[in-house]
Enzyme design. Structure first.
Site, PDB file in Angstrom:
ATOM      1  N   LYS A 106       0.851  -1.192   0.000  1.00 38.43           N
ATOM      2  CA  LYS A 106       0.000   0.000   0.000  1.00 38.43           C
ATOM      3  C   LYS A 106       0.877   1.229   0.000  1.00 38.43           C
ATOM      4  O   LYS A 106       2.032   1.169   0.449  1.00 38.43           O
ATOM      5  CB  LYS A 106      -0.875   0.009   1.262  1.00 38.43           C
ATOM      6  CG  LYS A 106      -2.093   0.879   1.163  1.00 38.43           C
ATOM      7  CD  LYS A 106      -3.186   0.154   0.391  1.00 38.43           C
ATOM      8  CE  LYS A 106      -4.531   0.780   0.503  1.00 38.43           C
ATOM      9  NZ  LYS A 106      -5.585  -0.189   0.152  1.00 38.43           N
TER      10      LYS A 106
HETATM   11  N1  GLU Z   1      -7.261   0.101  -3.368  1.00 45.32           N
HETATM   12  C1  GLU Z   1      -7.981  -1.112  -3.666  1.00 45.32           C
HETATM   13  C2  GLU Z   1      -8.014  -2.025  -2.453  1.00 45.32           C
HETATM   14  O1  GLU Z   1      -7.819  -1.592  -1.358  1.00 45.32           O
HETATM   15  C3  GLU Z   1      -7.465  -1.786  -4.918  1.00 45.32           C
HETATM   16  C4  GLU Z   1      -6.039  -2.203  -4.888  1.00 45.32           C
HETATM   17  C5  GLU Z   1      -5.519  -2.693  -6.229  1.00 45.32           C
HETATM   18  O2  GLU Z   1      -6.278  -2.695  -7.176  1.00 45.32           O
HETATM   19  O3  GLU Z   1      -4.350  -3.090  -6.281  1.00 45.32           O
HETATM   20  O4  GLU Z   1      -8.283  -3.185  -2.561  1.00 45.32           O
END
Ligand code: GLU
Length: 420
Positions: A106
């Protein structure tokens, strides 16, 4: 709202319970819990008034045991190292639960996008991309959108990364615009995935036809979900955004509500409903409550007031540990974030696979694959939880964490074979 540092702690506590259930030894527990890489960067930019500013940025890879780290980048004032670490850890569990060939990561920049122009946001995204460029890549770590970032931000990232490495590398980021190598169905993927889990849980729980739904958060996930559920015959009776909430026990007309929100930016501009305080959304009489906003929205006090039988976590970490315990005591079924919000990363995985193979899948193809993945993950979680009499969250964690531990062990054994 929970203090930001609570999230990593809460995620680790939940991880520990899954590790206990799996009966893993100390070293393996550490390998599953610990963060693989923490990158803290400076994100300088020059404001429209010509002033120099410096922001804090993070990219954290929790695990690459099952594949490249995967997870979004958020722009939010509450972004901290601890918050990003917790979210990165959740991503590893999410990708493992969906059985995607990916790990978890993240990123975030501590800023308030409401006070930033488009030009400033572009500059911040490009500055952040240059700073994290050494630790991302299609085989290493693949970012995506998250809170307050969209396909435009991802297009800027792809473009800046191409500048840095001197060639186009579309698979370095997902959630791009269609014109720039994005996947069909990515924009509605989180909502679609959540919808599949709600429909499935509603069947298991025997919820009535026309079951009433309240949705907290009317951003990408919440707004699309309202539309999909209304189409399925659910009655969406209340929605909120950060500035207000509307309630009509007879049901809201979602196309009109969406149009009003699009024009004015607030859900309260919809006139066929009572305007209520956003904090009162949890009190609404309904069968299904969907927290689709930020983490920490449902603590113990809110959980006491919930009248729904089913809570579907469309956001990451919306229930605090205390809130979750209260809901469990009160017999409310919670579809955990690692399952209910996994549609986005699943279609992100499809985008990454398409980019690497030089393919373009149709919207129908993407939808069918997403439904299959969500269904498999939901059923595996439901069955395990039922069999062992666990809440769904624990079941999902046991499945996901078990797969991560298996991958860590398999890799360690391969290392052993090589050196033998
Ligand atoms: N931000 C989204 C999540 O928390 C998508 C993450 C992604 O597509 O890699 O799952």
């Amino acid at each position: 709202m929970a203090a930001p540092h609570d999230l990593h702690h809460a995620v680790l506590c939940e991880l520990d319970r899954a590790l206990d259930a799996l009966d893993l030894d100390e070293d393996l527990r550490g390998a599953v819990r610990d963060l693989e890489r923490v990158v803290v960067v400076q994100v300088p930019y020059v404001s429209d008034e010509g002033r120099f500013h410096q922001l804090a940025g993070y990219r954290i890879q929790h695990s690459t045991a099952r594949g490249p780290a995967k997870g979004g980048i958020r722009f939010h004032p509450a972004v901290t190292r601890e918050e990003v670490a917790g979210l990165a850890t959740l991503m590893s569990v999410k990708t493992a639960l969906l059985n995607l060939p990916l790990g978890g990561g993240k990123g975030g920049v501590a800023c308030d996008p409401r006070t930033l122009s488009d030009r400033e946001q572009e500059q911040i995204m490009r500055s952040y991309t240059r700073a994290i460029a050494p630790v991302i890549g299609p085989d290493l770590d693949v970012p995506a959108p998250d809170v307050n970032t969209t396909e435009r931000h991802m297009d800027w990232l792809a473009d800046e990364y191409a500048e840095v490495v001197g060639r186009q590398v579309p698979a370095v980021v997902t959630g791009k615009s269609l014109a720039n190598g994005g996947s069909a169905g990515r924009d509605t993927a989180t909502a679609t995935g959540c919808r599949h889990t709600i429909v499935r849980a509603a069947q298991h729980l025997g919820l009535p036809a026309g079951a009433r739904v309240a949705i907290q958060g009317f951003g990408n996930a919440g707004a699309h979900l309202a539309h999909l559920l209304a189409h399925d015959g659910f009655r969406v009776v209340a929605v909120s955004d950060s500035r207000g909430a509307v309630y009509n026990p007879r049901g809201l007309r979602i196309p009109e509500l969406l149009a009003d929100k699009m024009t004015t930016g607030v859900v309260t501009s919809y006139d066929d409903a009572e305007v209520i305080d956003p904090d009162e959304l949890v009190d609404v009489d309904c069968e299904v409550l969907v927290p689709a906003a930020l983490e920490g929205a449902i603590g113990a006090r809110e959980a006491e007031r919930v009248r729904a039988r089913l809570v579907a976590e469309a956001a990451n970490g919306p229930c605090t540990a205390e809130g979750d315990a209260v809901l469990a005591d009160r017999g409310v079924t919670v579809i955990p974030d690692v399952l209910a919000s996994a549609g986005g990363v699943t279609v992100s995985c499809f985008e990454w696979q398409q980019n690497r193979a030089g393919e373009r899948w149709t919207e129908r193809d993407v939808a069918a694959r997403l439904e299959e993945r969500m269904r498999a993950a939901f059923d595996a979680t439901w069955d395990l939880a039922t069999e062992r009499a666990l809440p769904l969250r624990r079941g999902a964690l046991v499945l996901g964490v078990g797969r991560i531990a298996d991958a860590i062990q398999a890799r360690a054994r391969e290392d052993l074979n090589l050196s033998a």
